[in-house]
Design a protein around this motif. Sequence first.
Motif, PDB file in Angstrom:
ATOM      1  N   GLU A   1      77.230  93.903 119.104  1.00 34.29           N
ATOM      2  CA  GLU A   1      76.164  93.920 118.103  1.00 34.29           C
ATOM      3  C   GLU A   1      76.324  95.111 117.171  1.00 34.29           C
ATOM      4  O   GLU A   1      76.758  96.183 117.587  1.00 34.29           O
ATOM      5  CB  GLU A   1      74.789  93.983 118.775  1.00 34.29           C
ATOM      6  N   ILE A   2      75.943  94.916 115.913  1.00 30.00           N
ATOM      7  CA  ILE A   2      76.022  95.969 114.905  1.00 30.00           C
ATOM      8  C   ILE A   2      74.703  96.020 114.139  1.00 30.00           C
ATOM      9  O   ILE A   2      74.104  94.995 113.837  1.00 30.00           O
ATOM     10  CB  ILE A   2      77.188  95.711 113.921  1.00 30.00           C
ATOM     11  N   ILE A   3      74.272  97.235 113.835  1.00 31.82           N
ATOM     12  CA  ILE A   3      73.105  97.426 112.964  1.00 31.82           C
ATOM     13  C   ILE A   3      73.644  97.689 111.565  1.00 31.82           C
ATOM     14  O   ILE A   3      74.370  98.662 111.341  1.00 31.82           O
ATOM     15  CB  ILE A   3      72.240  98.608 113.438  1.00 31.82           C
TER      16      ILE A   3
ATOM     17  N   ASN B   1      72.993  87.627 119.683  1.00 33.02           N
ATOM     18  CA  ASN B   1      73.402  86.326 120.184  1.00 33.02           C
ATOM     19  C   ASN B   1      72.296  85.725 121.033  1.00 33.02           C
ATOM     20  O   ASN B   1      71.420  86.432 121.533  1.00 33.02           O
ATOM     21  CB  ASN B   1      74.696  86.452 120.994  1.00 33.02           C
ATOM     22  N   SER B   2      72.352  84.429 121.206  1.00 32.90           N
ATOM     23  CA  SER B   2      71.287  83.753 121.956  1.00 32.90           C
ATOM     24  C   SER B   2      71.280  84.165 123.416  1.00 32.90           C
ATOM     25  O   SER B   2      70.253  84.154 124.079  1.00 32.90           O
ATOM     26  CB  SER B   2      71.444  82.233 121.847  1.00 32.90           C
ATOM     27  N   SER B   3      72.443  84.565 123.929  1.00 31.15           N
ATOM     28  CA  SER B   3      72.526  85.025 125.318  1.00 31.15           C
ATOM     29  C   SER B   3      72.300  86.530 125.361  1.00 31.15           C
ATOM     30  O   SER B   3      73.028  87.302 124.736  1.00 31.15           O
ATOM     31  CB  SER B   3      73.892  84.690 125.920  1.00 31.15           C
ATOM     32  N   SER B   4      71.280  86.965 126.097  1.00 29.06           N
ATOM     33  CA  SER B   4      70.902  88.387 126.126  1.00 29.06           C
ATOM     34  C   SER B   4      71.822  89.233 127.005  1.00 29.06           C
ATOM     35  O   SER B   4      71.817  90.449 126.926  1.00 29.06           O
ATOM     36  CB  SER B   4      69.457  88.522 126.619  1.00 29.06           C
ATOM     37  N   ASP B   5      72.625  88.610 127.847  1.00 27.04           N
ATOM     38  CA  ASP B   5      73.455  89.392 128.770  1.00 27.04           C
ATOM     39  C   ASP B   5      74.931  89.400 128.360  1.00 27.04           C
ATOM     40  O   ASP B   5      75.819  89.525 129.190  1.00 27.04           O
ATOM     41  CB  ASP B   5      73.310  88.843 130.195  1.00 27.04           C
TER      42      ASP B   5
ATOM     43  N   TYR C   1      86.491  79.751 119.546  1.00 32.75           N
ATOM     44  CA  TYR C   1      85.465  79.860 120.589  1.00 32.75           C
ATOM     45  C   TYR C   1      84.114  80.223 119.991  1.00 32.75           C
ATOM     46  O   TYR C   1      83.071  79.693 120.394  1.00 32.75           O
ATOM     47  CB  TYR C   1      85.884  80.923 121.621  1.00 32.75           C
ATOM     48  N   ALA C   2      84.113  81.140 119.010  1.00 33.23           N
ATOM     49  CA  ALA C   2      82.854  81.618 118.422  1.00 33.23           C
ATOM     50  C   ALA C   2      82.121  80.486 117.703  1.00 33.23           C
ATOM     51  O   ALA C   2      80.894  80.381 117.796  1.00 33.23           O
ATOM     52  CB  ALA C   2      83.133  82.764 117.466  1.00 33.23           C
ATOM     53  N   LEU C   3      82.870  79.637 116.990  1.00 37.19           N
ATOM     54  CA  LEU C   3      82.224  78.503 116.329  1.00 37.19           C
ATOM     55  C   LEU C   3      81.794  77.471 117.360  1.00 37.19           C
ATOM     56  O   LEU C   3      80.699  76.900 117.262  1.00 37.19           O
ATOM     57  CB  LEU C   3      83.178  77.876 115.304  1.00 37.19           C
ATOM     58  N   THR C   4      82.625  77.263 118.360  1.00 38.75           N
ATOM     59  CA  THR C   4      82.310  76.291 119.414  1.00 38.75           C
ATOM     60  C   THR C   4      80.997  76.626 120.097  1.00 38.75           C
ATOM     61  O   THR C   4      80.192  75.737 120.406  1.00 38.75           O
ATOM     62  CB  THR C   4      83.442  76.258 120.464  1.00 38.75           C
TER      63      THR C   4
ATOM     64  N   THR D   1      76.970  87.113 116.295  1.00 36.03           N
ATOM     65  CA  THR D   1      77.563  88.387 115.878  1.00 36.03           C
ATOM     66  C   THR D   1      78.952  88.189 115.269  1.00 36.03           C
ATOM     67  O   THR D   1      79.297  88.852 114.288  1.00 36.03           O
ATOM     68  CB  THR D   1      77.662  89.349 117.076  1.00 36.03           C
ATOM     69  N   VAL D   2      79.709  87.280 115.828  1.00 39.86           N
ATOM     70  CA  VAL D   2      81.044  87.004 115.289  1.00 39.86           C
ATOM     71  C   VAL D   2      80.931  86.305 113.936  1.00 39.86           C
ATOM     72  O   VAL D   2      81.694  86.594 112.997  1.00 39.86           O
ATOM     73  CB  VAL D   2      81.867  86.158 116.277  1.00 39.86           C
TER      74      VAL D   2
END
Length: 767
Positions: free
Chosen positions: A477-479, A490-494, A505-508, A513-514
């Motif tokens: 993550e970036i600010i 991302n939707s997954s918090s972990d 993979y990122a589009l899939t 963030t990607v």
Amino acid sequence: MAKSQKKKTKNKFIKTIIIGVSFIVLLFILFFGSIYFGFWGKVQSKKDLANIQQSEASEILDTNGELIDKLYKYNRQSISYSEIPKHLIQALVATEDARFYEHDGVDNYSLLRVFFKTILSGDKSSGGGSTITQQLSKNIFGRKSYGIFSMPVNKLKESIIAKRIEEIYSKKEILELYLNTVPFSGNTYGIESASQLFFSKTTSLLNIEEAATLVGTLKANHSYNPRLFPERSQLRRDVVISQMQKYDYLTSAEANEAMAEPIQLDISDNNTFQRQYFIDLVRSEVEKVLKTIKKPDGTFYSLEEDGLQIHTTLDLKQQELLEKSLRDQVEYLQPLFEAEYSSSPPWKNLELLQKLAEKTEQFQKWKSQKLSSNQIQDSLRKIRPIEIIKNRKTTVLQLSILDSLSHSLKQINAASLSVDPNTGSILAYVGGVDYRHSKFDIIKNAKRQVGSTFKPVVYAAGLKSGLRPCDYISAKEIIYTNAENWNPKNSSSDDDPYLNYSLKYALTNSVNTVSVKVLEEAGILNTIRLGESMGITSELVEQPSLALGVAELNMKELAKVYSSISNRGKVPELYFLSKITSKNGEVLAEIKTESHQKSSLNSEQNRLLLAMLENVVNEGTAKRLRSTYGLNQNIAGKTGTTQSNRDGWFAAVTPKMVNISWVGFNNQNISFKSTRLGQGANTALPIFGQLYKEMADDYEFDPITKAKFPRLTSEQQKALDCEGIKRDGFFKRLFSKDEIEKEFEKKEDEKKKKKSFLNRLFGKKEN
């Protein structure tokens, strides 16, 4: 002398009366003449009236010539006089115009009765004095506003037209025309529509009680609606039966027997209320085309009178499957959505309901009547019978206006559009769940945030900038400090901050963030220009959040974007009309689409993007198409969910069909409470999944469902062959910051800096 003076006074008085009466008569003659000769607007001639029965409905046909619907001028379901039972005619005549068979269109005796009873003695029960023929004139031609002269002008117009109608048509023909055009309760026009709605039977099968019930509603459609006011409607029905007895159409025993029966409704919901969006679309477009085409006699064609054939690209069989799939999905979601809000449901927010109430016609009417604020609020909370739609069926509940608005607010809406990506022809079109609930066509009119369904444009821009499907980008993550400290997650918090994902993979898996970093690498303006080349016409925001789909687009724009991906970069123009022919088969207009534009992706980049979207279905957010629906066909696609779960999307791509489905709410203050239920994979994807499953099981759709995407070359396969995830090594993790703050780099800004530097270096002026 006195006697002579009295005589003179008397004569003068009589003379004054005669002059006064003569003046009034002269004024009336002049007034009547002004109406007769058209100074108050056209009065239909005998020639105009002779064309009433010659009007022919136009037919809307699907791509195979199957009838979708008919467009009538006077009624959607006309019937002939022979199909109307005798007791229905008797009920109508006895109640509305007892001297129908004796007058010539205007019943002077009734007019005198109305004049003396209503005006002189104040008896409001004496009726309006209009004959069935005059009412027919009103039904067909309507009334116009002439200020304080509205009533006399309209009444006299109707009298003139009624006399002309009686000269042209027989009494039977007049009754047939009247019953096919008169408005009944439930927003129906014509006896056949009313019979089907309230009793689920054709007019010919109506018994005495049913016929009397429908005739009774003519006095006041809303007040005597048998669904809303059954007791009041039954009292009115008994008045009709009493009138039938009075004029010897029924014996006393027959009348008593009929009145002893309660009203037994059998409400029909057989009409298709999803197809009406497409029918409205066709009507609107065809009327534009017809304004450019003249008949041999110089007049323009009429869509509702000239029996035209409107040929469309719609596939009626596919349309029916899509309607059912969308309907079933919404019925499945609705109770789950309501159950999520155990307390404080947003559709019961009083502040929101009040704002909606203030926009209603009823509220504005009360306001114009100078009702106080307290009186209006009391009226809004007053319980009354209101007809609502629940589980696709209309039902009557005791509700207040605020309750009714609350019910409407919580209703899930959905829309779905299927097109041929190669030609742009529209194959199926469902603009909303139920036309009765909302006439707003989502496909035609709405622009909504599209969420992750925009990401393929971002990744396409990444490929165009030189990135490859197997290039790895950190998911950390970036600010972004120059974007109001925006911190996409991302939707997954972990998520492990040390993971790197391949573009594929990122589009899939729709990694946010990607996606933002791909947009940064490609450049926002470059991405916007690419999107425009792929069919987007709406304005796109020049912000980093564009990567996550904050763009508000129309469904047709998405259909063009995904069609271009399926169609090797060619962007089709969407269309639904193919041609318009006369009733004799003469082609009046042939609709040709504009030539396809080409997206700025080259063929290699386009095929790699398509392969990445295939992987979304095989392994990613849309994999339930394989697991749940058992679809093994060539399918690519992308799910999408917008902020606060307001909109759920699914864009499906196949070689011969692209489908865009949306699920959400008409009011943007309402949303799903959880992503678990509200995500596009759960709300919109099943609409396509069920549709395509049905199509795959039907050999008639084999040309669509068995079509294949172009084979990947060995080089393309190699470009896609990689692990989806790589983890940073020990030392990189050791010296890596957990939280990163940086500016979002705009490629365009970098170009400006370089240009500025070179200009300064060589002493050139900057533009």
